[in-house]
Design a protein around this motif. Structure first.
Motif, PDB file in Angstrom:
ATOM      1  N   SER A 256      -6.367  -8.187   7.266  1.00  0.00           N
ATOM      2  CA  SER A 256      -5.696  -7.152   8.063  1.00  0.00           C
ATOM      3  C   SER A 256      -5.555  -5.872   7.256  1.00  0.00           C
ATOM      4  O   SER A 256      -5.167  -5.916   6.075  1.00  0.00           O
ATOM      5  CB  SER A 256      -4.311  -7.629   8.513  1.00  0.00           C
ATOM      6  OG  SER A 256      -4.410  -8.681   9.441  1.00  0.00           O
ATOM      7  N   LEU A 257      -5.849  -4.757   7.906  1.00  0.00           N
ATOM      8  CA  LEU A 257      -5.725  -3.459   7.250  1.00  0.00           C
ATOM      9  C   LEU A 257      -4.289  -3.214   6.793  1.00  0.00           C
ATOM     10  O   LEU A 257      -4.062  -2.668   5.704  1.00  0.00           O
ATOM     11  CB  LEU A 257      -6.163  -2.358   8.214  1.00  0.00           C
ATOM     12  CG  LEU A 257      -5.935  -0.918   7.738  1.00  0.00           C
ATOM     13  CD1 LEU A 257      -6.795  -0.621   6.522  1.00  0.00           C
ATOM     14  CD2 LEU A 257      -6.227   0.060   8.870  1.00  0.00           C
ATOM     15  N   GLN A 258      -3.313  -3.629   7.611  1.00  0.00           N
ATOM     16  CA  GLN A 258      -1.913  -3.392   7.256  1.00  0.00           C
ATOM     17  C   GLN A 258      -1.568  -4.025   5.913  1.00  0.00           C
ATOM     18  O   GLN A 258      -0.890  -3.417   5.076  1.00  0.00           O
ATOM     19  CB  GLN A 258      -0.988  -3.952   8.341  1.00  0.00           C
ATOM     20  CG  GLN A 258      -1.170  -3.298   9.703  1.00  0.00           C
ATOM     21  CD  GLN A 258      -2.161  -4.056  10.572  1.00  0.00           C
ATOM     22  OE1 GLN A 258      -3.183  -4.534  10.078  1.00  0.00           O
ATOM     23  NE2 GLN A 258      -1.855  -4.163  11.855  1.00  0.00           N
ATOM     24  N   GLY A 259      -2.022  -5.262   5.698  1.00  0.00           N
ATOM     25  CA  GLY A 259      -1.745  -5.941   4.445  1.00  0.00           C
ATOM     26  C   GLY A 259      -2.394  -5.257   3.256  1.00  0.00           C
ATOM     27  O   GLY A 259      -1.808  -5.176   2.168  1.00  0.00           O
ATOM     28  N   PHE A 260      -3.624  -4.751   3.466  1.00  0.00           N
ATOM     29  CA  PHE A 260      -4.306  -4.052   2.375  1.00  0.00           C
ATOM     30  C   PHE A 260      -3.549  -2.785   1.992  1.00  0.00           C
ATOM     31  O   PHE A 260      -3.329  -2.516   0.805  1.00  0.00           O
ATOM     32  CB  PHE A 260      -5.734  -3.699   2.788  1.00  0.00           C
ATOM     33  CG  PHE A 260      -6.488  -2.949   1.730  1.00  0.00           C
ATOM     34  CD1 PHE A 260      -7.185  -3.633   0.750  1.00  0.00           C
ATOM     35  CD2 PHE A 260      -6.496  -1.557   1.696  1.00  0.00           C
ATOM     36  CE1 PHE A 260      -7.871  -2.946  -0.248  1.00  0.00           C
ATOM     37  CE2 PHE A 260      -7.169  -0.863   0.710  1.00  0.00           C
ATOM     38  CZ  PHE A 260      -7.862  -1.566  -0.260  1.00  0.00           C
ATOM     39  N   VAL A 261      -3.159  -1.993   2.997  1.00  0.00           N
ATOM     40  CA  VAL A 261      -2.466  -0.735   2.717  1.00  0.00           C
ATOM     41  C   VAL A 261      -1.133  -0.992   2.016  1.00  0.00           C
ATOM     42  O   VAL A 261      -0.789  -0.313   1.035  1.00  0.00           O
ATOM     43  CB  VAL A 261      -2.258   0.061   4.013  1.00  0.00           C
ATOM     44  CG1 VAL A 261      -1.375   1.274   3.767  1.00  0.00           C
ATOM     45  CG2 VAL A 261      -3.607   0.501   4.585  1.00  0.00           C
ATOM     46  N   ILE A 262      -0.383  -1.982   2.485  1.00  0.00           N
ATOM     47  CA  ILE A 262       0.910  -2.290   1.863  1.00  0.00           C
ATOM     48  C   ILE A 262       0.734  -2.668   0.403  1.00  0.00           C
ATOM     49  O   ILE A 262       1.426  -2.158  -0.496  1.00  0.00           O
ATOM     50  CB  ILE A 262       1.625  -3.411   2.638  1.00  0.00           C
ATOM     51  CG1 ILE A 262       2.039  -2.915   4.019  1.00  0.00           C
ATOM     52  CG2 ILE A 262       2.855  -3.904   1.860  1.00  0.00           C
ATOM     53  CD1 ILE A 262       2.574  -4.005   4.930  1.00  0.00           C
ATOM     54  N   GLY A 263      -0.211  -3.583   0.137  1.00  0.00           N
ATOM     55  CA  GLY A 263      -0.441  -4.021  -1.240  1.00  0.00           C
ATOM     56  C   GLY A 263      -0.963  -2.906  -2.122  1.00  0.00           C
ATOM     57  O   GLY A 263      -0.491  -2.717  -3.258  1.00  0.00           O
ATOM     58  N   ALA A 264      -1.944  -2.164  -1.633  1.00  0.00           N
ATOM     59  CA  ALA A 264      -2.568  -1.114  -2.443  1.00  0.00           C
ATOM     60  C   ALA A 264      -1.593   0.023  -2.747  1.00  0.00           C
ATOM     61  O   ALA A 264      -1.504   0.496  -3.898  1.00  0.00           O
ATOM     62  CB  ALA A 264      -3.804  -0.575  -1.728  1.00  0.00           C
ATOM     63  N   ILE A 265      -0.855   0.474  -1.756  1.00  0.00           N
ATOM     64  CA  ILE A 265       0.071   1.588  -1.960  1.00  0.00           C
ATOM     65  C   ILE A 265       1.209   1.182  -2.890  1.00  0.00           C
ATOM     66  O   ILE A 265       1.679   1.978  -3.720  1.00  0.00           O
ATOM     67  CB  ILE A 265       0.618   2.086  -0.610  1.00  0.00           C
ATOM     68  CG1 ILE A 265      -0.527   2.651   0.238  1.00  0.00           C
ATOM     69  CG2 ILE A 265       1.690   3.135  -0.818  1.00  0.00           C
ATOM     70  CD1 ILE A 265      -1.345   3.715  -0.442  1.00  0.00           C
ATOM     71  N   THR A 266       1.667  -0.059  -2.790  1.00  0.00           N
ATOM     72  CA  THR A 266       2.720  -0.538  -3.697  1.00  0.00           C
ATOM     73  C   THR A 266       2.262  -0.475  -5.144  1.00  0.00           C
ATOM     74  O   THR A 266       2.996  -0.004  -6.033  1.00  0.00           O
ATOM     75  CB  THR A 266       3.120  -1.976  -3.333  1.00  0.00           C
ATOM     76  OG1 THR A 266       3.609  -2.007  -1.988  1.00  0.00           O
ATOM     77  CG2 THR A 266       4.203  -2.494  -4.271  1.00  0.00           C
ATOM     78  N   VAL A 267       1.041  -0.935  -5.412  1.00  0.00           N
ATOM     79  CA  VAL A 267       0.513  -0.900  -6.777  1.00  0.00           C
ATOM     80  C   VAL A 267       0.345   0.533  -7.260  1.00  0.00           C
ATOM     81  O   VAL A 267       0.690   0.874  -8.405  1.00  0.00           O
ATOM     82  CB  VAL A 267      -0.825  -1.655  -6.846  1.00  0.00           C
ATOM     83  CG1 VAL A 267      -1.510  -1.445  -8.198  1.00  0.00           C
ATOM     84  CG2 VAL A 267      -0.606  -3.139  -6.601  1.00  0.00           C
ATOM     85  N   LEU A 268      -0.172   1.412  -6.396  1.00  0.00           N
ATOM     86  CA  LEU A 268      -0.363   2.812  -6.785  1.00  0.00           C
ATOM     87  C   LEU A 268       0.968   3.487  -7.121  1.00  0.00           C
ATOM     88  O   LEU A 268       1.082   4.196  -8.133  1.00  0.00           O
ATOM     89  CB  LEU A 268      -1.056   3.566  -5.662  1.00  0.00           C
ATOM     90  CG  LEU A 268      -2.576   3.422  -5.558  1.00  0.00           C
ATOM     91  CD1 LEU A 268      -3.078   4.065  -4.275  1.00  0.00           C
ATOM     92  CD2 LEU A 268      -3.271   4.020  -6.759  1.00  0.00           C
ATOM     93  N   ALA A 269       1.964   3.264  -6.290  1.00  0.00           N
ATOM     94  CA  ALA A 269       3.264   3.905  -6.513  1.00  0.00           C
ATOM     95  C   ALA A 269       3.929   3.383  -7.787  1.00  0.00           C
ATOM     96  O   ALA A 269       4.404   4.174  -8.623  1.00  0.00           O
ATOM     97  CB  ALA A 269       4.166   3.679  -5.304  1.00  0.00           C
ATOM     98  N   LEU A 270       3.968   2.057  -7.953  1.00  0.00           N
ATOM     99  CA  LEU A 270       4.601   1.485  -9.140  1.00  0.00           C
ATOM    100  C   LEU A 270       3.830   1.840 -10.405  1.00  0.00           C
ATOM    101  O   LEU A 270       4.424   2.186 -11.443  1.00  0.00           O
ATOM    102  CB  LEU A 270       4.699  -0.037  -8.987  1.00  0.00           C
ATOM    103  CG  LEU A 270       5.665  -0.546  -7.916  1.00  0.00           C
ATOM    104  CD1 LEU A 270       5.611  -2.069  -7.834  1.00  0.00           C
ATOM    105  CD2 LEU A 270       7.083  -0.077  -8.204  1.00  0.00           C
TER     106      LEU A 270
END
Length: 412
Positions: A256-270
């Motif tokens: 799911s695209l939603q899961g990818f965006v959530i995971g990827a953005i979390t890593v980028l921000a942290l």
């Protein structure tokens, strides 16, 4: 057991035989000249034989004897232009012809499947069915089909089925995971290939933009690679949690695209915070990359048979398949791809040529705009909704965020 698939379609076309021919749109002329439907069928390995029945084949000897195996069959027919709405029921009767010794229970089968909601103007249809409890080997299969009118205006009248062409074909069973992904109109491996290409293109664009705004390219690249890996896991987990009824494992389940965006953005921000990088700026250069990756990846969805559009009689329809039913559909994946591409170009233009904006504003505006388009296109998909109000809530929140981002940019 008869499996019914209810389909929705655009309004059917009708007219007198004496009426003047309709003007064809440029889209109809181009797609007809390119013969997109037949090209898809050939690329996916579909037979060019005149018989309406064919086996789904996969010529890879390494998997010829690997179990589990399915017998995968496709029945082709043309939509009857004399009926407004009708369904088709197909019965397959199979017998394994390379049996040695006494036949077993898995050496023969008799199954039925079907499709409802067919309308005049849909053209040629390919109905694919897999038999999973059949023994591996070489099979001879007979197909018998009939069409049944479903006009709501005449429900009280006697229904007279119309018998379609019967056919006989011989072929072999196919490795089950391959059989479940293969059908006319489906190009095996198109989805992972184009999603991977989209990820590479997105990372390259992100690195280019990071260099242009003065971010350390190496660190941004490392963050991007880490976010992609976590995003893949997030996409799998999110899909699994929202499809609990499926019995597949995490490795072979959907994404799911939603899961990818959530995971990827979390890593980028942290990661940006830990490396003392401006989080908003990192997200700003990531937004066009995500949109570019989605623009390319959605083409893989079209050729891979996922996120398919509703069957349609519209001149804008394209022949495609959901791995079970190949028919003229709303090309919703390509519409979403084009929208993401436009937003990616717009985001890059704002980053490079517009006056400096508050950090993170391009990210919020770009992703919000994409969510709005995505939610508007959802009703055109041939998929049932998972929640009653999720789409409306998401659309409202994304629209509010987009308006807020535009207002902030205007005041800046």
């Amino acid at each position: 057991m008869l499996t019914n698939t209810t389909t929705a379609a655009a309004r059917s076309t009708s007219g007198s035989h004496l009426s003047p021919p309709k003007r064809r749109s440029l889209w109809t002329v181009v797609t007809g000249a390119l013969r997109i439907g037949p090209v898809l069928a050939r690329l996916s390995g579909a037979s060019t034989k005149a018989s309406p029945l064919e086996f789904v084949a996969f010529d890879w000897s390494v998997l010829a004897s690997v179990e589990p195996q399915d017998v995968a069959l496709t029945y082709w027919f043309d939509v009857d232009e004399n009926w407004d709405t009708y369904g088709v029921a197909v019965k397959f009767t199979g017998r394994r012809i390379d049996v040695k010794g006494k036949p077993e229970s898995g050496d023969a089968f008799r199954v039925a499947t079907g499709i409802d909601g067919l309308k005049r103007g849909m053209g040629r249809v390919a109905l694919t069915h897999r038999v999973s409890d059949a023994n591996p080997g070489r099979w001879k299969v007979d197909a018998a089909a009939e069409a049944i009118p479903q006009n709501a205006k005449h429900r009280n009248r006697p229904v007279t089925p119309h018998r379609l062409s019967s056919a006989v074909a011989t072929g072999t069973s196919v490795y089950a995971p391959v059989a479940r992904q293969r059908a006319p109109g489906i190009i095996l491996g198109a989805w992972p290939a184009l999603v991977g290409l989209g990820a590479l293109a997105g990372v390259a664009l992100q690195s280019t933009l990071a260099r242009a705004v003065g971010l350390p390219v190496t660190r941004v690249l490392l963050l991007a690679l880490a976010s992609c890996l976590v995003g893949i896991v997030g996409a799998k987990v999110y899909y699994r949690l929202t499809h609990l009824g499926e019995k597949t494992g995490l490795l072979v389940t959907g994404a799911s695209l939603q899961g990818f965006v959530i995971g990827a953005i979390t890593v980028l921000a942290l990661g940006s915070a830990l490396w003392r990088l401006p989080v908003g700026t990192v997200l700003d250069v990531t937004a066009p990359a995500l949109l570019l990756g989605q623009a390319i990846g959605r083409i893989g969805c079209f050729f891979g048979g996922c996120c398919t559009g509703l069957p349609t009689t519209s001149r804008w329809g394209l022949w495609s398949s959901d791995r079970r039913i190949g028919v003229k559909r709303v090309p919703v994946q390509l519409m979403e791809s084009a929208s993401a591409a436009v937003l990616a170009v717009s985001s890059v233009a704002i980053l490079r040529f517009a006056a400096p904006l508050p950090q993170g504003l391009v990210f919020v505006g770009g992703l919000s705009a994409y969510l709005v388009v995505r939610q508007l296109l959802f009703p055109l998909r041939g998929l049932p909704r998972k929640t009653a109000h999720g789409r409306i809530i998401t659309l409202a929140v994304a629209s509010a965020a987009l308006v807020g981002a535009a207002f902030t940019a205007f005041l800046n």
